[in-house]
Scaffold this motif. Sequence first.
Motif, PDB file in Angstrom:
ATOM      1  N   ASP A 136       0.826  -1.207   0.000  1.00 13.71           N
ATOM      2  CA  ASP A 136       0.000   0.000   0.000  1.00 13.71           C
ATOM      3  C   ASP A 136       0.859   1.256   0.000  1.00 13.71           C
ATOM      4  OD1 ASP A 136      -2.279  -1.552   0.018  1.00 13.71           O
ATOM      5  OD2 ASP A 136      -2.523  -1.449   2.200  1.00 13.71           O
TER       6      ASP A 136
ATOM      7  N   TYR B  42       1.071   3.943  -2.933  1.00 18.01           N
ATOM      8  CA  TYR B  42       0.850   5.371  -2.649  1.00 18.01           C
ATOM      9  C   TYR B  42       1.992   6.205  -3.199  1.00 18.01           C
ATOM     10  CZ  TYR B  42       0.834   9.727  -0.061  1.00 18.01           C
ATOM     11  OH  TYR B  42       0.880  11.055   0.266  1.00 18.01           O
ATOM     12  N   ARG B  43       3.227   5.767  -2.966  1.00 25.26           N
ATOM     13  CA  ARG B  43       4.388   6.526  -3.446  1.00 25.26           C
ATOM     14  C   ARG B  43       4.406   6.609  -4.977  1.00 25.26           C
ATOM     15  NH1 ARG B  43       9.673   4.236  -1.034  1.00 25.26           N
ATOM     16  NH2 ARG B  43      10.534   6.055  -2.089  1.00 25.26           N
TER      17      ARG B  43
ATOM     18  N   ARG C  24       1.718   6.365  -7.023  1.00 27.20           N
ATOM     19  CA  ARG C  24       0.618   7.252  -7.427  1.00 27.20           C
ATOM     20  C   ARG C  24       0.977   8.720  -7.184  1.00 27.20           C
ATOM     21  NH1 ARG C  24      -2.294   3.282  -4.928  1.00 27.20           N
ATOM     22  NH2 ARG C  24      -2.603   4.553  -3.067  1.00 27.20           N
ATOM     23  N   LYS C  25       1.642   8.977  -6.071  1.00 25.87           N
ATOM     24  CA  LYS C  25       2.054  10.347  -5.753  1.00 25.87           C
ATOM     25  C   LYS C  25       3.041  10.859  -6.804  1.00 25.87           C
ATOM     26  CE  LYS C  25       4.280  13.106  -2.224  1.00 25.87           C
ATOM     27  NZ  LYS C  25       5.155  13.077  -1.072  1.00 25.87           N
TER      28      LYS C  25
END
Length: 110
Positions: free
Chosen positions: A4, A8-9, A11-12
């Motif tokens: 996760d 997240y990293r 997508r960021k």
Amino acid sequence: MAEDLLGYRIRKQFSSIDNLITELVITRKYICSAKAGFIRCREHLSVVSKAGGQPGSDQDFMKSQEQLLNRLKLVEKRIKRQLRESARELGHICSQDCLDGQPSQRKMQR
């Protein structure tokens, strides 16, 4: 949980790259429209100066144009540098993912 965080990293970073590309496109369009507008203004000023206008204002105008275009080009370079850094960071994140046993690849195969 680690997957996760990694997702997240990633997508960021993609979001950051997307924002930078949008900013770069807008800056380039502004540079092009400013150049076109300056050409029209120069033509207008040359007609006015031939008709007896103030020659000093032409010099000031040309200097202002050059300063604005130089600042816009600096902004463009800054955005390109940030884009390269973001792409490099994304590559680093993805290479860490590959070194950690490719958890995202296993997840896609399931």
